[in-house]
Design a protein around this motif. Sequence first.
Motif, mmCIF file in Angstrom:
data_model
loop_
_atom_site.group_PDB
_atom_site.id
_atom_site.type_symbol
_atom_site.label_atom_id
_atom_site.label_comp_id
_atom_site.label_asym_id
_atom_site.label_seq_id
_atom_site.Cartn_x
_atom_site.Cartn_y
_atom_site.Cartn_z
ATOM 1 N N GLU A 177 -30.213 -32.410 -14.347
ATOM 2 C CA GLU A 177 -30.836 -31.710 -13.223
ATOM 3 C C GLU A 177 -30.103 -31.945 -11.916
ATOM 4 O OE1 GLU A 177 -35.059 -32.001 -12.903
ATOM 5 O OE2 GLU A 177 -35.337 -32.225 -15.053
ATOM 6 N N ARG A 178 -29.044 -32.789 -11.950
ATOM 7 C CA ARG A 178 -28.262 -33.004 -10.736
ATOM 8 C C ARG A 178 -27.268 -31.868 -10.544
ATOM 9 N NH1 ARG A 178 -26.879 -38.555 -12.531
ATOM 10 N NH2 ARG A 178 -24.722 -37.902 -12.299
ATOM 11 N N ASP A 179 -26.681 -31.834 -9.365
ATOM 12 C CA ASP A 179 -25.650 -30.827 -9.064
ATOM 13 C C ASP A 179 -24.460 -31.590 -8.499
ATOM 14 O OD1 ASP A 179 -24.124 -28.664 -8.384
ATOM 15 O OD2 ASP A 179 -25.324 -28.095 -6.642
ATOM 16 N N ASP A 180 -23.673 -32.192 -9.422
ATOM 17 C CA ASP A 180 -22.613 -33.100 -9.004
ATOM 18 C C ASP A 180 -21.523 -32.417 -8.193
ATOM 19 O OD1 ASP A 180 -23.894 -35.208 -10.181
ATOM 20 O OD2 ASP A 180 -22.763 -35.128 -12.054
ATOM 21 N N ASP A 181 -21.230 -31.141 -8.476
ATOM 22 C CA ASP A 181 -20.162 -30.491 -7.725
ATOM 23 C C ASP A 181 -20.670 -29.720 -6.511
ATOM 24 O OD1 ASP A 181 -21.368 -28.333 -8.944
ATOM 25 O OD2 ASP A 181 -19.701 -27.896 -10.296
ATOM 26 N N GLY A 182 -22.010 -29.754 -6.274
ATOM 27 C CA GLY A 182 -22.569 -29.165 -5.061
ATOM 28 C C GLY A 182 -22.458 -27.666 -4.961
ATOM 29 N N ASP A 183 -22.388 -26.987 -6.116
ATOM 30 C CA ASP A 183 -22.243 -25.528 -6.052
ATOM 31 C C ASP A 183 -23.564 -24.786 -6.215
ATOM 32 O OD1 ASP A 183 -22.749 -25.990 -8.705
ATOM 33 O OD2 ASP A 183 -20.859 -25.167 -9.463
ATOM 34 N N GLY A 184 -24.677 -25.545 -6.234
ATOM 35 C CA GLY A 184 -25.979 -24.919 -6.359
ATOM 36 C C GLY A 184 -26.396 -24.628 -7.780
ATOM 37 N N VAL A 185 -25.578 -25.002 -8.757
ATOM 38 C CA VAL A 185 -25.898 -24.800 -10.175
ATOM 39 C C VAL A 185 -26.100 -26.181 -10.794
ATOM 40 C CG1 VAL A 185 -25.160 -23.795 -12.358
ATOM 41 C CG2 VAL A 185 -24.473 -22.731 -10.200
ATOM 42 N N LYS A 186 -27.276 -26.432 -11.411
ATOM 43 C CA LYS A 186 -27.568 -27.727 -11.997
ATOM 44 C C LYS A 186 -26.600 -28.025 -13.137
ATOM 45 C CE LYS A 186 -32.507 -27.619 -10.908
ATOM 46 N NZ LYS A 186 -33.884 -27.618 -11.475
ATOM 47 N N ASN A 187 -26.333 -29.345 -13.316
ATOM 48 C CA ASN A 187 -25.378 -29.756 -14.343
ATOM 49 C C ASN A 187 -25.716 -29.175 -15.713
ATOM 50 O OD1 ASN A 187 -24.170 -31.207 -12.369
ATOM 51 N ND2 ASN A 187 -24.629 -33.218 -13.184
ATOM 52 N N GLY A 188 -27.025 -29.145 -16.040
ATOM 53 C CA GLY A 188 -27.428 -28.658 -17.347
ATOM 54 C C GLY A 188 -27.110 -27.195 -17.571
ATOM 55 N N ASN A 213 -18.035 -30.395 -12.857
ATOM 56 C CA ASN A 213 -17.196 -31.154 -11.925
ATOM 57 C C ASN A 213 -16.326 -30.264 -11.045
ATOM 58 O OD1 ASN A 213 -18.044 -33.742 -12.894
ATOM 59 N ND2 ASN A 213 -16.787 -33.394 -14.708
ATOM 60 N N GLU A 214 -16.540 -28.933 -11.153
ATOM 61 C CA GLU A 214 -15.794 -27.987 -10.326
ATOM 62 C C GLU A 214 -16.783 -26.992 -9.731
ATOM 63 O OE1 GLU A 214 -11.646 -26.770 -11.905
ATOM 64 O OE2 GLU A 214 -12.913 -26.965 -13.686
ATOM 65 N N ALA A 215 -16.776 -26.850 -8.422
ATOM 66 C CA ALA A 215 -17.709 -25.929 -7.783
ATOM 67 C C ALA A 215 -17.355 -24.492 -8.112
ATOM 68 C CB ALA A 215 -17.703 -26.148 -6.263
ATOM 69 N N GLY A 216 -18.379 -23.720 -8.401
ATOM 70 C CA GLY A 216 -18.180 -22.311 -8.688
ATOM 71 C C GLY A 216 -19.482 -21.555 -8.520
ATOM 72 N N PRO A 217 -19.425 -20.244 -8.355
ATOM 73 C CA PRO A 217 -20.656 -19.468 -8.127
ATOM 74 C C PRO A 217 -21.511 -19.373 -9.386
ATOM 75 C CG PRO A 217 -18.761 -18.007 -8.359
ATOM 76 C CD PRO A 217 -18.216 -19.400 -8.345
ATOM 77 N N ALA A 218 -22.810 -19.132 -9.164
ATOM 78 C CA ALA A 218 -23.744 -19.026 -10.275
ATOM 79 C C ALA A 218 -23.382 -17.861 -11.186
ATOM 80 C CB ALA A 218 -25.166 -18.869 -9.737
ATOM 81 N N LYS A 223 -11.214 -17.557 -11.048
ATOM 82 C CA LYS A 223 -9.778 -17.717 -11.233
ATOM 83 C C LYS A 223 -9.005 -16.849 -10.246
ATOM 84 C CE LYS A 223 -6.250 -17.931 -14.845
ATOM 85 N NZ LYS A 223 -5.931 -17.654 -16.262
ATOM 86 N N ASP A 224 -8.086 -17.490 -9.551
ATOM 87 C CA ASP A 224 -7.214 -16.791 -8.594
ATOM 88 C C ASP A 224 -5.830 -17.405 -8.749
ATOM 89 O OD1 ASP A 224 -5.977 -15.513 -6.517
ATOM 90 O OD2 ASP A 224 -7.020 -16.607 -4.927
ATOM 91 N N THR A 225 -5.076 -16.875 -9.699
ATOM 92 C CA THR A 225 -3.804 -17.485 -10.090
ATOM 93 C C THR A 225 -2.845 -17.660 -8.925
ATOM 94 O OG1 THR A 225 -4.027 -16.509 -12.291
ATOM 95 C CG2 THR A 225 -1.837 -17.277 -11.653
ATOM 96 N N ASP A 226 -2.716 -16.654 -8.080
ATOM 97 C CA ASP A 226 -1.749 -16.754 -6.990
ATOM 98 C C ASP A 226 -2.336 -17.340 -5.715
ATOM 99 O OD1 ASP A 226 -3.312 -14.644 -6.161
ATOM 100 O OD2 ASP A 226 -1.775 -13.107 -6.494
ATOM 101 N N GLY A 227 -3.624 -17.675 -5.765
ATOM 102 C CA GLY A 227 -4.238 -18.358 -4.622
ATOM 103 C C GLY A 227 -4.308 -17.547 -3.358
#
Length: 609
Positions: free
Chosen positions: A306-317, A323-328, A336-340
Amino acid sequence: MSHTQPSLRLSAIATLLFASAALAQPEGVPGFELERLELNPDGKGSLVMGTGELLPAGGFRLSLLGHYEKDPLVLYADGNRVGALVGDRVTAHLLMAWAPLRWLELGLQVPLVVWQRGDDLSAQGLGAPAGTGLGTPSAHVRVGLASQWREAPVDLAVELGVGIPVGSEDALARDSTFRFSPKVMVGRRFGLLRAGVEAGMLVRPKVALIADENIQDEVGNEVRLGAVLATTGRGLRGELNVRGTIPLTAQPKSLELLAGLRLPVGKTVEVYALGGPGFGDTPGTPSFRVLLGVSFGSPEPLPVSERDDDGDGVKNGEDACPNEAGPARNKGCPVKDTDGDGVVDSADRCPNEPGPASSHGCPVKDSDGDGLADSVDKCPNEPGPAENNGCRVKDTDGDGIEDAQDKCPKEAGPASRQGCPVKDTDGDGVVDDRDACPTQAGLVELRGCPAKDTDGDGVPDHLDNCPTEKGVASNQGCPPQQEQLVAIQKGQLEIKQSVFFAYGKAIIQPRSFKMLDQIAKVIRQHPEIDKVVIEGHSDNIGNADANRKLSLARAQSVKDYLVKKGVEETRLDAKGYGPDRPIASNKTAKGRAANRRVAFTILTPDSGQ
């Protein structure tokens, strides 16, 4: 169990609350603690045994429970049941646990036999035990060695418990001496399940239950083993505990199964029930026991799921990339943005070449590489900022400030001076706009002016305690007959004696008044001293916070004294460093003594330049 001589079978549970202790045991029965069940005061993972998990730092738990057990003490003769010395027993328990540190937990269990009864066995020479009495209180210290919360593979802890022999002998609730129970416990969470095992020993006095030549049963030292499987989560939970003993004396083995349900009520309250059968003839193992209780404690931390270790608003479960922030919309994984270039690959027409969104992620032509497309760059072959339409900003002196804003466009200078250079005409290290004597080389502590010697004694005025009286350098510029207890040094006032205080207090002793009077005089007659910092220090012995407070109070006392002697309060500052800034090494008595003092630091307007 069956013998030619009568024998006893026991079982019990740890109890709470308070009752008066008695000094005599029932007739024909030796004094010992009947209760065998130990509970888990912190309730982490199991109500009965530890699983290696401790309360969080500062967490606590208080439990009240009632406990019923059937046939905890039964008499057999030749394999036949004669009767129960204790057939029914009700015990109340108070359990407490507190974790002052994340790796340390303290626990307490206090049992109280509220009511017990059995059959009349007076014909066998056995008296009935008392109906009520205080049980054996016990305390434990539990140390956590590893934790899943800190990314270890398991929770691991060790514990030492001590039973205190203050219970009621006539209620069969007390051993003759202290009892000890060292344990090792390990557990791990597997999603919605948690498993744990516990291994330990019970070290207690050896007591024979039938005191004749055919002794069959004893209570004494034993190895205790247990395992638990429990559900996790923040709602209704269940657990199944298996506990067994391997006796190290002439007592039989035993096994108990205890199943439980736990239901949170709000964030800090939990009600629970526990019960199950006992197997074997070990004294203290009932045919079954039932427990009902309620606990109060600090809120449980969120489970890992139930934690959100990467702080992206999506619970770990629910996070596919915890461990990587990303949208829900992408299950918590980064897009993914290969060329940044800020344009995701799915919308990027040139996914391997960075380009602006306005060009659908494809690069635009920028001949001069200034970040401005040639189509809008007024100087496409000469790099320049966008705010100047891609043309180079003119900066004649190359100081990074464009000529339009540079007050000295032909002389390089810092932005803090609007592009004008820092000047020090006399080269004394004090810039002209802060130099009181810009054409005469001087000293920083004299605001750039040269030193003077008004009385001609060879000691410059700013280091002379008597600037208008001719003296000698060895006496800080004062006549030899005027003893000097303070010397002006660069950056500090050196005192020839310590400032003495009443022991453990901030009260200045009278023997220091003469030196402090001289310090006040020196400060008054040297206006170039902008401020004096009075520093209180201490050695590293004793409580550090108390030493800091005392050192500050002593520094403030010195400040107050100097103010009374005519020094402007704005020229004084009191600091209490305690043991944080030692003047000397604390490894020797001389060094520690040097650290228990007050020091004086001189500040001038240019002392930091």
